[in-house]
Design an enzyme around this catalytic site. Structure first.
Site, PDB file in Angstrom:
ATOM      1  N   GLU A 176      51.138  17.651 -15.383  1.00 44.18           N
ATOM      2  CA  GLU A 176      52.217  18.630 -15.431  1.00 44.18           C
ATOM      3  C   GLU A 176      52.043  19.395 -16.739  1.00 44.18           C
ATOM      4  OE1 GLU A 176      56.738  18.034 -16.118  1.00 44.18           O
ATOM      5  OE2 GLU A 176      56.392  17.716 -13.976  1.00 44.18           O
ATOM      6  N   ASP A 195      65.721  19.462 -24.186  1.00 44.22           N
ATOM      7  CA  ASP A 195      64.586  18.690 -24.693  1.00 44.22           C
ATOM      8  C   ASP A 195      64.954  18.023 -26.009  1.00 44.22           C
ATOM      9  OD1 ASP A 195      62.788  19.064 -22.674  1.00 44.22           O
ATOM     10  OD2 ASP A 195      61.872  20.837 -23.562  1.00 44.22           O
TER      11      ASP A 195
END
Length: 331
Positions: A50, A61
């Site tokens: 990915e 994040d």
């Protein structure tokens, strides 16, 4: 047009019984090592890379992946540099598939969807996961992917509405559904463990279009060790997605002057070790183990570095979370 290296879809069944594995990395962190890292993942039997086009200040994040993205951006990494590097790398890959993750606002908003999907496919990506895609643009990007033969990764949560789960399963034909293990910060597992996702996995598979095969389901968020990987398998999922823990191992070696490729390889050996018992003396059996000799270091680095970190977010189909409101994907 991309040409997937190897048969069997994104996560074909493994003879060793392990679930499939996708590894998240930010392109450009560190610079000029994407080919070495990808070839190592290919050699180690990782099914999917990915590959994120880095973008700044992701609200979901945590510090590990945000620092990784910042390093890559500081090195000049852009969507165009990532596609150019992927195009050079792709002919050398034997089995590894590449799912490109790109943020709509940072990387895609000023590009024509059809033209860009053709460029992404031509560079060698097998699938696209668009982060923070506005709901009004879902159909446009879905059709652009379809028209260029670029598979689409979709996302959902176990708390997503039945409608969202059905949409995620239908739109993921050709790629896989990224099932985010629980709603919240990354670096932690669901309170009941990853095996508690079994009902959601069954629901997603039940919504697969009749003309397609079973939709692969990959579970991410809080997967950091071999026990987590086996819990994902116990839930019936096809694969696990490892993000923060892999990036933490890479960061550890960057900080200590270690070999980032060898360090990530050692982490993968701890994560998905060979498990074929061999006959030993006097009828005893012995198990094949990693020969890297770095298991304790790897385990410590990945465990301590990933606590409280979050992952890249994404929503290729504008999937929704708890009450059907738009959300972003966390790893």
């Amino acid at each position: 047009m991309s040409a997937a290296p190897g048969p069997g879809g994104f996560f074909p069944p493994r003879p060793d019984g392990h679930p499939g594995l996708a590894v998240f990395l930010n392109a450009g962190d560190p610079p000029h090592l994407l080919a070495d890292l990808a070839l190592m993942l290919d050699e180690e039997g990782v099914e999917v890379l990915e590959l994120a086009v880095p973008f700044p200040n992701s609200p979901t994040d945590g510090p590990v992946i945000r620092r990784s993205a910042a390093r890559a951006l500081a090195a000049g990494t852009t969507l165009d540099t990532v596609l150019a590097e992927l195009a050079r790398l792709r002919p050398a890959l034997k089995r590894l598939k590449v799912a490109l993750l790109a943020d709509w606002s940072h990387s895609l908003r000023h590009r024509d969807p059809a033209e860009l999907c053709r460029a992404i496919a031509a560079a060698g990506a097998d699938a696209l996961l668009v982060h923070a895609l506005p709901p009004r643009l879902r159909a446009t990007w879905h059709h652009a992917c379809q028209d260029t033969g670029l598979a689409q990764v979709t996302t959902c949560y176990p708390t997503s509405t039945p409608e969202v789960l059905a949409d995620a399963a239908r739109a993921a034909t050709g790629a896989y559904v990224y099932l985010v293990a629980h709603y919240g910060r990354s670096g932690t597992t669901p309170a009941a463990g990853h095996q508690s996702l079994a009902d959601t996995v069954r629901t997603l598979r039940a919504h697969t279009p009749p003309t397609a095969g079973p939709v692969p389901v990959a579970v991410g968020f809080g997967v950091k060790n071999a026990a987590d990987l086996q819990a994902v398998a116990a839930a019936g999922a096809d694969a696990a997605i490892v993000g923060s823990a892999a990036v933490a191992r890479l960061e550890h070696d960057l900080d200590t002057g270690g070999d980032v490729v060898a360090g990530l390889r050692a982490y993968l050996h701890d994560l998905r070790p060979p498990r074929s018992p061999q006959p030993g003396p006097a009828g005893r059996t012995t198990s094949t183990t990693s020969t890297t000799g770095t298991a304790s270091t790897t385990s410590t680095a990945s465990t301590t570095s990933t606590t409280g970190t979050a992952s890249t977010t994404g929503s290729a189909t504008g999937t929704t979370g708890r009450a059907g409101t738009p959300t972003t994907l966390t790893r």
